[in-house]
Design a protein around this motif. Structure first.
Motif, PDB file in Angstrom:
ATOM      1  N   ARG A  39       0.726  -1.093   0.057  1.00  0.00           N
ATOM      2  CA  ARG A  39       0.053   0.106   0.179  1.00  0.00           C
ATOM      3  C   ARG A  39       0.956   1.222  -0.178  1.00  0.00           C
ATOM      4  NH1 ARG A  39      -5.363   1.560  -1.345  1.00  0.00           N
ATOM      5  NH2 ARG A  39      -6.015   3.159   0.323  1.00  0.00           N
ATOM      6  N   VAL A  40       0.707   2.062  -0.903  1.00  0.00           N
ATOM      7  CA  VAL A  40       1.587   3.305  -1.317  1.00  0.00           C
ATOM      8  C   VAL A  40       0.949   4.542  -0.801  1.00  0.00           C
ATOM      9  CG1 VAL A  40       3.169   4.643  -2.800  1.00  0.00           C
ATOM     10  CG2 VAL A  40       2.905   2.019  -2.853  1.00  0.00           C
ATOM     11  N   ALA A  41       1.792   5.371  -0.162  1.00  0.00           N
ATOM     12  CA  ALA A  41       1.095   6.749   0.068  1.00  0.00           C
ATOM     13  C   ALA A  41       1.963   7.599  -0.583  1.00  0.00           C
ATOM     14  CB  ALA A  41       1.178   6.895   1.630  1.00  0.00           C
ATOM     15  N   ALA A  42       1.315   8.428  -1.827  1.00  0.00           N
ATOM     16  CA  ALA A  42       2.509   9.432  -2.444  1.00  0.00           C
ATOM     17  C   ALA A  42       1.910  10.887  -1.987  1.00  0.00           C
ATOM     18  CB  ALA A  42       2.394   8.961  -3.914  1.00  0.00           C
ATOM     19  N   MET A  43       2.990  11.700  -2.143  1.00  0.00           N
ATOM     20  CA  MET A  43       2.640  13.252  -1.650  1.00  0.00           C
ATOM     21  C   MET A  43       3.656  13.923  -2.444  1.00  0.00           C
ATOM     22  SD  MET A  43       2.616  15.154   1.999  1.00  0.00           S
ATOM     23  CE  MET A  43       2.277  17.021   2.127  1.00  0.00           C
ATOM     24  N   THR A  44       2.948  15.084  -3.028  1.00  0.00           N
ATOM     25  CA  THR A  44       4.088  16.078  -3.839  1.00  0.00           C
ATOM     26  C   THR A  44       4.188  17.439  -2.703  1.00  0.00           C
ATOM     27  OG1 THR A  44       2.188  17.019  -4.868  1.00  0.00           O
ATOM     28  CG2 THR A  44       3.431  15.553  -6.033  1.00  0.00           C
ATOM     29  N   GLN A  45       5.462  17.812  -2.676  1.00  0.00           N
ATOM     30  CA  GLN A  45       5.706  19.072  -1.794  1.00  0.00           C
ATOM     31  C   GLN A  45       6.636  19.903  -2.624  1.00  0.00           C
ATOM     32  OE1 GLN A  45       4.886  19.478   1.429  1.00  0.00           O
ATOM     33  NE2 GLN A  45       6.124  21.235   1.488  1.00  0.00           N
ATOM     34  N   ALA A  46       6.247  21.105  -2.686  1.00  0.00           N
ATOM     35  CA  ALA A  46       6.862  22.249  -3.123  1.00  0.00           C
ATOM     36  C   ALA A  46       8.187  22.444  -2.668  1.00  0.00           C
ATOM     37  CB  ALA A  46       6.238  23.559  -3.383  1.00  0.00           C
ATOM     38  N   ALA A  47       9.140  22.680  -3.314  1.00  0.00           N
ATOM     39  CA  ALA A  47      10.726  22.954  -2.920  1.00  0.00           C
ATOM     40  C   ALA A  47      11.080  24.536  -3.217  1.00  0.00           C
ATOM     41  CB  ALA A  47      11.722  21.837  -3.539  1.00  0.00           C
ATOM     42  N   TYR A  48      11.649  24.901  -2.172  1.00  0.00           N
ATOM     43  CA  TYR A  48      12.075  26.321  -2.565  1.00  0.00           C
ATOM     44  C   TYR A  48      12.999  26.419  -3.563  1.00  0.00           C
ATOM     45  CZ  TYR A  48      14.117  31.122  -1.758  1.00  0.00           C
ATOM     46  OH  TYR A  48      14.435  32.464  -1.900  1.00  0.00           O
ATOM     47  N   GLY A  49      12.857  27.100  -4.575  1.00  0.00           N
ATOM     48  CA  GLY A  49      13.741  27.386  -5.687  1.00  0.00           C
ATOM     49  C   GLY A  49      13.786  26.445  -6.933  1.00  0.00           C
ATOM     50  N   LYS A  50      12.796  25.495  -6.885  1.00  0.00           N
ATOM     51  CA  LYS A  50      12.621  24.486  -7.767  1.00  0.00           C
ATOM     52  C   LYS A  50      11.143  24.516  -8.336  1.00  0.00           C
ATOM     53  CE  LYS A  50      16.371  22.005  -6.857  1.00  0.00           C
ATOM     54  NZ  LYS A  50      17.313  22.077  -8.071  1.00  0.00           N
ATOM     55  N   SER A  51      11.444  24.265  -9.681  1.00  0.00           N
ATOM     56  CA  SER A  51      10.308  24.688 -10.474  1.00  0.00           C
ATOM     57  C   SER A  51       9.374  23.245 -10.561  1.00  0.00           C
ATOM     58  CB  SER A  51      10.680  24.723 -12.032  1.00  0.00           C
ATOM     59  OG  SER A  51      11.421  23.545 -12.311  1.00  0.00           O
ATOM     60  N   LEU A  52       9.784  22.299 -10.012  1.00  0.00           N
ATOM     61  CA  LEU A  52       8.823  21.092  -9.923  1.00  0.00           C
ATOM     62  C   LEU A  52       8.779  20.659  -8.526  1.00  0.00           C
ATOM     63  CD1 LEU A  52      10.081  18.875 -12.938  1.00  0.00           C
ATOM     64  CD2 LEU A  52       7.923  20.289 -12.981  1.00  0.00           C
ATOM     65  N   PRO A  53       7.494  19.981  -8.101  1.00  0.00           N
ATOM     66  CA  PRO A  53       7.416  19.566  -6.891  1.00  0.00           C
ATOM     67  C   PRO A  53       8.416  18.081  -6.665  1.00  0.00           C
ATOM     68  CG  PRO A  53       5.553  18.886  -7.954  1.00  0.00           C
ATOM     69  CD  PRO A  53       6.233  19.802  -8.807  1.00  0.00           C
ATOM     70  N   VAL A  54       8.623  18.212  -5.310  1.00  0.00           N
ATOM     71  CA  VAL A  54       9.319  16.784  -4.833  1.00  0.00           C
ATOM     72  C   VAL A  54       8.195  15.769  -4.702  1.00  0.00           C
ATOM     73  CG1 VAL A  54      10.870  15.712  -3.095  1.00  0.00           C
ATOM     74  CG2 VAL A  54      11.121  18.416  -3.952  1.00  0.00           C
ATOM     75  N   LEU A  55       8.401  14.388  -5.138  1.00  0.00           N
ATOM     76  CA  LEU A  55       7.546  13.289  -4.750  1.00  0.00           C
ATOM     77  C   LEU A  55       8.143  12.570  -3.635  1.00  0.00           C
ATOM     78  CD1 LEU A  55       5.327  11.569  -5.604  1.00  0.00           C
ATOM     79  CD2 LEU A  55       6.731  10.340  -7.182  1.00  0.00           C
ATOM     80  N   ILE A  56       7.390  12.205  -2.716  1.00  0.00           N
ATOM     81  CA  ILE A  56       7.585  11.342  -1.342  1.00  0.00           C
ATOM     82  C   ILE A  56       6.682  10.172  -1.617  1.00  0.00           C
ATOM     83  CG2 ILE A  56       7.800  11.608   1.019  1.00  0.00           C
ATOM     84  CD1 ILE A  56       7.204  14.724  -0.277  1.00  0.00           C
ATOM     85  N   GLU A  57       7.318   9.285  -1.362  1.00  0.00           N
ATOM     86  CA  GLU A  57       6.258   7.902  -1.273  1.00  0.00           C
ATOM     87  C   GLU A  57       6.895   6.962  -0.142  1.00  0.00           C
ATOM     88  OE1 GLU A  57       5.307   6.565  -5.888  1.00  0.00           O
ATOM     89  OE2 GLU A  57       7.245   6.262  -5.180  1.00  0.00           O
ATOM     90  N   VAL A  58       5.694   6.451   0.491  1.00  0.00           N
ATOM     91  CA  VAL A  58       6.144   5.551   1.520  1.00  0.00           C
ATOM     92  C   VAL A  58       5.267   4.278   1.208  1.00  0.00           C
ATOM     93  CG1 VAL A  58       6.003   5.018   3.989  1.00  0.00           C
ATOM     94  CG2 VAL A  58       6.675   7.326   3.137  1.00  0.00           C
ATOM     95  N   ALA A  59       5.725   3.031   1.049  1.00  0.00           N
ATOM     96  CA  ALA A  59       4.984   1.826   0.826  1.00  0.00           C
ATOM     97  C   ALA A  59       5.228   0.849   2.014  1.00  0.00           C
ATOM     98  CB  ALA A  59       5.524   1.286  -0.412  1.00  0.00           C
ATOM     99  N   GLU A  60       4.166   0.186   2.322  1.00  0.00           N
ATOM    100  CA  GLU A  60       4.162  -0.745   3.354  1.00  0.00           C
ATOM    101  C   GLU A  60       3.391  -1.998   3.021  1.00  0.00           C
ATOM    102  OE1 GLU A  60       2.464  -0.826   8.024  1.00  0.00           O
ATOM    103  OE2 GLU A  60       1.361   0.267   6.425  1.00  0.00           O
TER     104      GLU A  60
END
Length: 477
Positions: free
Chosen positions: A129-150
């Motif tokens: 089961r995967v939880a995926a989230m996008t987070q804006a990063a300062y100075g970056k045009s694209l968001p960062v992708l964070i995934e945690v799977a269990e």
């Protein structure tokens, strides 16, 4: 309809209550199953969400590069009793920053910034089961992708335990409902059971009265059939009254003309010397008169027996000595036996045989049986009457060496007016044994037909329960 296939009100009520209850329990079980699945998924997904957010809070940009200070609590919160495996990664623009490189990446463009998306996937051949989230990063045009799977072992274990608990609860509910419904139906039908007992007490032949059933203590739903039963009792009581009236009238209106006819026959026979041609006719009239006299007597006896079957119960039981009554019956029938050239013997095995029976009833039973044994015997035959004791009962055996009754006819001879097809049978009405059985039923007497003297003829055995006092006295001897 056979008793096994007879409709049962109790069975119908149980089925009508238990089937909807079981269906309701099944519906609740299905709803519980869906609720359990949703609850488990929601609870475990929230823990995944917390882990994703904890990682997202530690994302930073240093010298234009993305760095992650991974907190231990971010993954430690995912530990379960099922020892699930936990995987994670942080990526930017499809490039791994940290974590498991082979963990499938979600489509970051499809996930709004700051929101979490859940999906099921396979990783290393195991469902996760995967939880995926996008987070804006300062100075970056694209968001960062964070995934945690269990892995889903913990979820499956929790779901299985809750399902077992739900099944146990459902079984308990259905079993409890079945028991409660059984007792409720039994209690609800108890007035009908009591009504059945009260109706049984008025069955034809039990000696109970035919008074109307009281509607006061009877459920409203049972009032229509009870009213119909009361009408039936009223009609039956009227029919019984007709029988009583017939008995009262028949004794006078039928016997008196027959007695007058016999007197006139005697006068004709005295003067028959003057009319020799009428001797044969007078003899035939005499035979017919005797037959009619016997038939009338038996019809009245049958009416009395049926009247007694529905009469008011006796308050005090009547005690009779079977030896004395049998001796009197033998004495009564001795002249008839002599006229038929049949030897009649009385051979009691006991001195006294007290039974709970009416003397008049015993007299009718014994004289009918002895009369049959003599009437259907051959010239020079013999009839032996004995009184015996055994198995807490006293009985009378009447054995003859006449033609007897074939086994296939021994039950039918108790039917009214039934006569065995045979040539040269003496005249009879076919009522004697029917009267005997009707009378015996009033005092729980029994009758049995077996082989007669020396394997010939017929033995009729009637027996009654011995009185308790006399049984106790015999046991002390």
């Amino acid at each position: 309809m056979t008793p096994g296939k007879a409709p049962s009100l109790r069975r119908a009520l149980l089925l009508n209550l238990l089937i909807p209850t079981s269906m309701l329990a099944a519906a609740l079980g299905l709803a519980g199953l869906l609720l359990i699945h949703k609850t488990i998924e929601t609870a475990y997904d929230r823990v995944l969400d917390g882990s994703v957010k904890a990682i997202a809070e530690r994302i930073a940009v240093e010298d234009g590069e993305i760095s992650v200070d991974l907190p231990q609590v971010a993954l430690g919160m995912l530990e379960t009793r099922a020892n699930d495996s936990v995987y994670y990664n942080v990526s930017y623009d499809q490039t791994l920053v940290t974590g498991y490189q082979d963990l499938p990446l979600a489509d970051a463009a499809a996930i709004p910034v700051g929101t979490i998306k859940h999906l099921n996937s396979l990783y290393r051949g195991t469902e996760v089961r995967v939880a995926a989230m996008t987070q804006a990063a300062y100075g970056k045009s694209l968001p960062v992708l964070i995934e945690v799977a269990e892995t889903t072992n913990g979820r499956a274990t929790a779901r299985r335990e809750l399902l077992l608990a739900l099944v146990a609860l459902e079984i308990g509910i259905i079993a409890t409902a079945a028991v409660l419904v059984w007792f409720a139906v039994r209690r609800g039908l108890s007035p009908l059971v009591d009504l059945g007992r009260e109706i049984d007490a008025r069955q034809f032949g039990t000696g109970a009265n035919l008074q109307r059933l009281d509607l006061e203590n009877i459920p409203l739903e049972a009032h229509p059939p009870v009213r119909a039963m009361n009408e039936l009792f009223a009609r039956l009581d009227a029919a019984i009254q007709v029988i009583r009236d017939f008995i009262a009238d028949a004794s006078h209106q039928m016997k008196t003309p027959l007695a007058s006819l016999r007197v006139h026959l005697a006068l004709l026979q005295r003067d028959s010397g003057h009319l020799p041609g009428n001797v044969e006719n007078i003899a035939e009239i005499e035979r017919s008169t005797k037959h009619l006299d016997r038939l009338v007597a038996q019809l009245i006896a049958m009416a009395r027996a049926e009247q007694a079957a529905v009469a008011e119960p006796r308050i005090d039981a009547a005690f009779s000595d079977l030896v004395t009554n049998t001796s009197e019956a033998v004495g009564t029938m001795a002249p008839f036996a002599a006229a038929k050239n049949v030897e009649l013997a009385f051979e009691p095995e006991v001195d006294r045989a007290p039974v709970n029976a009416e003397p008049s009833m015993l007299h009718d039973i014994l004289t009918n049986l002895i009369d049959n044994a003599i009437r259907y015997n051959h010239d020079g035959g013999s009839v032996v009457v004995g009184v015996f004791a055994g198995n807490g009962r006293y009985g009378v055996k009447i054995a003859d060496d006449g033609p007897g009754i074939a086994p296939e006819h021994r039950e039918r001879v108790f039917d009214r007016f039934y006569r065995i097809p045979a040539a040269n049978r003496p005249a009879g009405s076919g009522l004697g044994l029917s009267i005997v059985r009707t009378l015996l039923r009033q005092d729980a007497g029994t009758i049995e037909l077996t082989e007669g003297i020396g394997g010939r003829g017929l033995t009729v055995t009637v027996s009654f329960a011995a009185t308790n006092l006399h049984l106790q006295a015999r046991q002390r001897m």
